[in-house]
Design a protein around this motif. Structure first.
Motif, PDB file in Angstrom:
ATOM      1  N   CYS A  54       0.743  -1.060  -0.041  1.00  0.00           N
ATOM      2  CA  CYS A  54      -0.006  -0.042  -0.122  1.00  0.00           C
ATOM      3  C   CYS A  54       0.781   1.150  -0.202  1.00  0.00           C
ATOM      4  O   CYS A  54       0.501   2.219  -0.670  1.00  0.00           O
ATOM      5  CB  CYS A  54      -1.103   0.122   1.065  1.00  0.00           C
ATOM      6  SG  CYS A  54      -2.252  -1.096   0.832  1.00  0.00           S
ATOM      7  N   VAL A  59      -1.349   4.277  -0.951  1.00  0.00           N
ATOM      8  CA  VAL A  59      -2.644   4.251  -0.713  1.00  0.00           C
ATOM      9  C   VAL A  59      -2.667   3.761   0.594  1.00  0.00           C
ATOM     10  O   VAL A  59      -1.773   2.725   0.966  1.00  0.00           O
ATOM     11  CB  VAL A  59      -3.524   3.129  -1.764  1.00  0.00           C
ATOM     12  CG1 VAL A  59      -4.821   2.807  -0.848  1.00  0.00           C
ATOM     13  CG2 VAL A  59      -3.355   3.412  -2.939  1.00  0.00           C
ATOM     14  N   SER A  60      -3.421   4.250   1.546  1.00  0.00           N
ATOM     15  CA  SER A  60      -3.305   4.002   2.914  1.00  0.00           C
ATOM     16  C   SER A  60      -4.188   2.436   3.155  1.00  0.00           C
ATOM     17  O   SER A  60      -4.893   2.128   2.413  1.00  0.00           O
ATOM     18  CB  SER A  60      -3.899   4.917   3.988  1.00  0.00           C
ATOM     19  OG  SER A  60      -5.382   5.087   3.784  1.00  0.00           O
ATOM     20  N   GLU A  63      -7.767   3.574   2.639  1.00  0.00           N
ATOM     21  CA  GLU A  63      -8.344   3.946   1.454  1.00  0.00           C
ATOM     22  C   GLU A  63      -8.415   2.640   0.801  1.00  0.00           C
ATOM     23  O   GLU A  63      -9.484   2.460   0.084  1.00  0.00           O
ATOM     24  CB  GLU A  63      -7.236   4.691   0.759  1.00  0.00           C
ATOM     25  CG  GLU A  63      -7.209   5.989   1.175  1.00  0.00           C
ATOM     26  CD  GLU A  63      -6.049   6.975   0.561  1.00  0.00           C
ATOM     27  OE1 GLU A  63      -6.272   8.052   0.492  1.00  0.00           O
ATOM     28  OE2 GLU A  63      -5.028   6.361   0.371  1.00  0.00           O
ATOM     29  N   LEU A  67     -11.920   1.477  -1.178  1.00  0.00           N
ATOM     30  CA  LEU A  67     -11.651   1.092  -2.368  1.00  0.00           C
ATOM     31  C   LEU A  67     -12.231  -0.393  -2.640  1.00  0.00           C
ATOM     32  O   LEU A  67     -13.100  -0.560  -3.445  1.00  0.00           O
ATOM     33  CB  LEU A  67     -10.550   1.066  -2.893  1.00  0.00           C
ATOM     34  CG  LEU A  67     -10.014   2.498  -3.107  1.00  0.00           C
ATOM     35  CD1 LEU A  67      -8.511   2.547  -3.443  1.00  0.00           C
ATOM     36  CD2 LEU A  67     -10.723   3.238  -4.320  1.00  0.00           C
ATOM     37  N   ILE A  81      -6.392   5.965  -7.987  1.00  0.00           N
ATOM     38  CA  ILE A  81      -6.429   6.996  -6.855  1.00  0.00           C
ATOM     39  C   ILE A  81      -5.203   7.982  -7.467  1.00  0.00           C
ATOM     40  O   ILE A  81      -4.068   7.317  -7.997  1.00  0.00           O
ATOM     41  CB  ILE A  81      -6.155   6.694  -5.799  1.00  0.00           C
ATOM     42  CG1 ILE A  81      -7.145   5.784  -5.221  1.00  0.00           C
ATOM     43  CG2 ILE A  81      -5.762   7.916  -4.620  1.00  0.00           C
ATOM     44  CD1 ILE A  81      -6.934   5.326  -3.689  1.00  0.00           C
TER      45      ILE A  81
END
Length: 82
Positions: A54, A59-60, A63, A67, A81
């Motif tokens: 991630c 991307v966390s 998130e 998603l 993203i």
């Protein structure tokens, strides 16, 4: 399907959309392409490994979870993203 499976499917979709191969991901993480393929096919990631992926995708985990919910409800919708 379990929540973990949903997260992994979403992660695969993000990689696909960004054109990132298992070989590229493995290189970034210091693993072989075969190890990455095996982890995805077995759906077996440590939390640390998932976080590393991630982080590389910017991307966390939170998130990724959101998603994943989007991907479940709208499987054909792009997840990219920026």
């Amino acid at each position: 399907m379990s929540q973990a499976d949903d997260l992994i499917d979403t992660l695969k979709q993000l990689l696909r959309e960004q054109g990132i191969t298992y070989a590229q991901l493995g290189s970034q993480l210091g693993l072989s392409e075969a190890s990455i393929k095996r982890a995805f096919s077995r759906r077996s990631f440590t939390l640390q490994r998932l976080t590393e992926i991630c982080d590389w995708l910017k991307v966390s985990l939170a998130e990724l979870a959101v998603l994943s919910l989007i991907h479940i409800s709208e499987p054909t919708r792009p997840l990219y993203i920026s």
